[in-house]
Motif scaffolding. Structure first.
Motif, PDB file in Angstrom:
ATOM      1  N   ILE A  25       0.882  -1.171   0.000  1.00 55.32           N
ATOM      2  CA  ILE A  25       0.000   0.000   0.000  1.00 55.32           C
ATOM      3  C   ILE A  25       0.914   1.213   0.000  1.00 55.32           C
ATOM      4  CG2 ILE A  25      -1.884   1.213   1.144  1.00 55.32           C
ATOM      5  CD1 ILE A  25      -2.558  -1.370   2.606  1.00 55.32           C
ATOM      6  N   ARG A  26       1.055   1.841  -1.136  1.00 57.62           N
ATOM      7  CA  ARG A  26       2.012   2.932  -1.273  1.00 57.62           C
ATOM      8  C   ARG A  26       1.452   4.229  -0.701  1.00 57.62           C
ATOM      9  NH1 ARG A  26       6.218   0.836  -3.690  1.00 57.62           N
ATOM     10  NH2 ARG A  26       5.924  -0.945  -5.103  1.00 57.62           N
ATOM     11  N   ASN A  27       2.331   5.225  -0.599  1.00 55.21           N
ATOM     12  CA  ASN A  27       2.005   6.435   0.138  1.00 55.21           C
ATOM     13  C   ASN A  27       0.725   7.117  -0.329  1.00 55.21           C
ATOM     14  OD1 ASN A  27       2.616   8.639   2.028  1.00 55.21           O
ATOM     15  ND2 ASN A  27       3.022   9.826   0.179  1.00 55.21           N
ATOM     16  N   LYS A  28       0.499   7.200  -1.620  1.00 55.53           N
ATOM     17  CA  LYS A  28      -0.678   7.913  -2.126  1.00 55.53           C
ATOM     18  C   LYS A  28      -1.977   7.283  -1.636  1.00 55.53           C
ATOM     19  CE  LYS A  28      -0.862   5.560  -6.644  1.00 55.53           C
ATOM     20  NZ  LYS A  28      -2.196   4.953  -6.459  1.00 55.53           N
ATOM     21  N   ASP A  29      -1.951   5.979  -1.363  1.00 56.63           N
ATOM     22  CA  ASP A  29      -3.124   5.298  -0.811  1.00 56.63           C
ATOM     23  C   ASP A  29      -3.040   5.179   0.708  1.00 56.63           C
ATOM     24  OD1 ASP A  29      -4.383   4.784  -3.331  1.00 56.63           O
ATOM     25  OD2 ASP A  29      -2.919   3.189  -3.661  1.00 56.63           O
ATOM     26  N   TRP A  30      -1.836   4.906   1.217  1.00 54.45           N
ATOM     27  CA  TRP A  30      -1.665   4.701   2.659  1.00 54.45           C
ATOM     28  C   TRP A  30      -2.029   5.950   3.458  1.00 54.45           C
ATOM     29  CZ3 TRP A  30      -1.724   1.272   6.179  1.00 54.45           C
ATOM     30  CH2 TRP A  30      -1.149   1.505   7.431  1.00 54.45           C
ATOM     31  N   ARG A  31      -1.775   7.115   2.929  1.00 59.14           N
ATOM     32  CA  ARG A  31      -2.068   8.353   3.642  1.00 59.14           C
ATOM     33  C   ARG A  31      -3.576   8.559   3.821  1.00 59.14           C
ATOM     34  NH1 ARG A  31       0.919  12.354   2.192  1.00 59.14           N
ATOM     35  NH2 ARG A  31      -0.493  13.974   2.853  1.00 59.14           N
ATOM     36  N   GLU A  32      -4.390   7.783   3.117  1.00 60.84           N
ATOM     37  CA  GLU A  32      -5.846   7.883   3.258  1.00 60.84           C
ATOM     38  C   GLU A  32      -6.398   6.958   4.341  1.00 60.84           C
ATOM     39  OE1 GLU A  32      -7.389  10.238   1.687  1.00 60.84           O
ATOM     40  OE2 GLU A  32      -5.535  10.786   0.658  1.00 60.84           O
ATOM     41  N   TYR A  33      -5.536   6.217   5.033  1.00 59.51           N
ATOM     42  CA  TYR A  33      -5.977   5.273   6.061  1.00 59.51           C
ATOM     43  C   TYR A  33      -6.121   5.963   7.423  1.00 59.51           C
ATOM     44  CZ  TYR A  33      -5.739   1.027   3.241  1.00 59.51           C
ATOM     45  OH  TYR A  33      -5.978   0.038   2.305  1.00 59.51           O
ATOM     46  N   ASN A  34      -6.764   7.103   7.434  1.00 53.18           N
ATOM     47  CA  ASN A  34      -7.077   7.827   8.677  1.00 53.18           C
ATOM     48  C   ASN A  34      -5.843   8.085   9.536  1.00 53.18           C
ATOM     49  OD1 ASN A  34      -9.658   7.556   7.725  1.00 53.18           O
ATOM     50  ND2 ASN A  34     -10.386   6.245   9.378  1.00 53.18           N
ATOM     51  N   LEU A  35      -4.730   8.386   8.911  1.00 57.19           N
ATOM     52  CA  LEU A  35      -3.508   8.645   9.666  1.00 57.19           C
ATOM     53  C   LEU A  35      -3.552  10.038  10.285  1.00 57.19           C
ATOM     54  CD1 LEU A  35      -0.807   7.413   7.120  1.00 57.19           C
ATOM     55  CD2 LEU A  35      -1.993   6.069   8.865  1.00 57.19           C
ATOM     56  N   GLN A  36      -3.072  10.140  11.521  1.00 55.48           N
ATOM     57  CA  GLN A  36      -2.841  11.453  12.107  1.00 55.48           C
ATOM     58  C   GLN A  36      -1.635  12.051  11.405  1.00 55.48           C
ATOM     59  OE1 GLN A  36      -4.525  13.092  14.378  1.00 55.48           O
ATOM     60  NE2 GLN A  36      -5.531  11.690  15.795  1.00 55.48           N
TER      61      GLN A  36
END
Length: 252
Positions: free
Chosen positions: A188-199
């Protein structure tokens, strides 16, 4: 500002007043780019919080920031230091790269806006869960951070601690396993991973004790802000403990 930050600010001001009251004015100095700091070494990255048990990390494959987990750690420079020879306050800037290799083979998904984390349900996937095994489920997280530290020198010892603000830069989640005899890697690369409700912006605290001449010391870091933002997401907080050598202290 929440109650925890108010308490930290109050304690910080008390310490500042204490330092100022114990030194003569002619000892006061301002220095720039005086220290470089890093906590890379024999380290362990892990999670605390009510759901931390589900996110237990391991050092298998030298993961989770352990000794040969390349470039994992916090690296900063004190931009400005204000105070005295044996007690000063510094404001710095740095970059952090933290890696978390999970003991269980975790799968991250998004369901109706929430983050759902489960063990991999596909029985045909062989993660080869040995120390040097092929497989892994691993989180990598990079950020900029800005520490505000109070540092004391007591003979050959240096004691430092404070708070910092951490700003998300990049991250990814990787799964590696064998399936039907083939090597498989899912990322899961950054462009998608950053959408996983990360603070994206977090507050943290840190502390360290080091022997200045040998550079040997111990350090601890803890994120006050939870890793995820959603009310139904897992509640976990990042933490790191390390035994380091050659801390990067430049003698005052």
């Amino acid at each position: 500002m929440d109650s925890d930050m108010k308490k930290l600010t109050f304690c910080f001001m008390i310490i500042v007043l204490g330092i100022s009251s114990t030194r003569a004015q002619n000892d006061f100095e301002v220095k720039y780019l005086d220290f470089s700091r890093n906590d890379a070494g024999l380290a362990y990255n892990f999670f605390l919080g009510e759901d931390a048990e589900r996110f237990t990390t391991t050092i298998d494959g030298f993961g989770s920031g352990f000794m040969f987990d390349a470039f994992s750690g916090r690296y900063s420079v004190d931009l400005i230091s204000v105070g005295f020879e044996n007690a000063h306050i510094s404001l710095g800037a740095g970059v952090a790269i933290n890696k978390y290799r999970f003991r269980e083979n975790l799968v991250f998904t998004r369901v109706l806006g929430d983050v759902l984390v489960t063990e991999d349900p596909v029985s045909d996937r062989d993660y080869v869960n040995t120390f040097f095994g092929y497989g892994k489920s691993k989180l990598v997280y990079g950020s900029f951070y800005f520490p505000l530290d109070i540092t004391f020198r007591l003979g050959p010892m240096m004691i430092s601690g404070g708070a910092f603000i951490d700003q998300y830069l990049s991250g990814k989640y990787k799964m590696k396993y064998l399936e039907d005899g083939e090597n498989v890697k899912e990322v899961i690369r950054n462009k998608d991973w950053r959408e996983y409700n990360l603070q994206k912006t977090k507050w943290g605290v840190n502390a360290m004790v080091a022997h200045t001449h040998s550079g040997i010391g111990v350090a601890f870091t803890y994120m006050l802000t939870p890793f995820f933002t959603g009310s139904n997401d897992p509640v976990i907080h990042e933490a790191r403990i390390s035994l380091f050598h050659r801390f990067g202290i430049m003698e005052r």
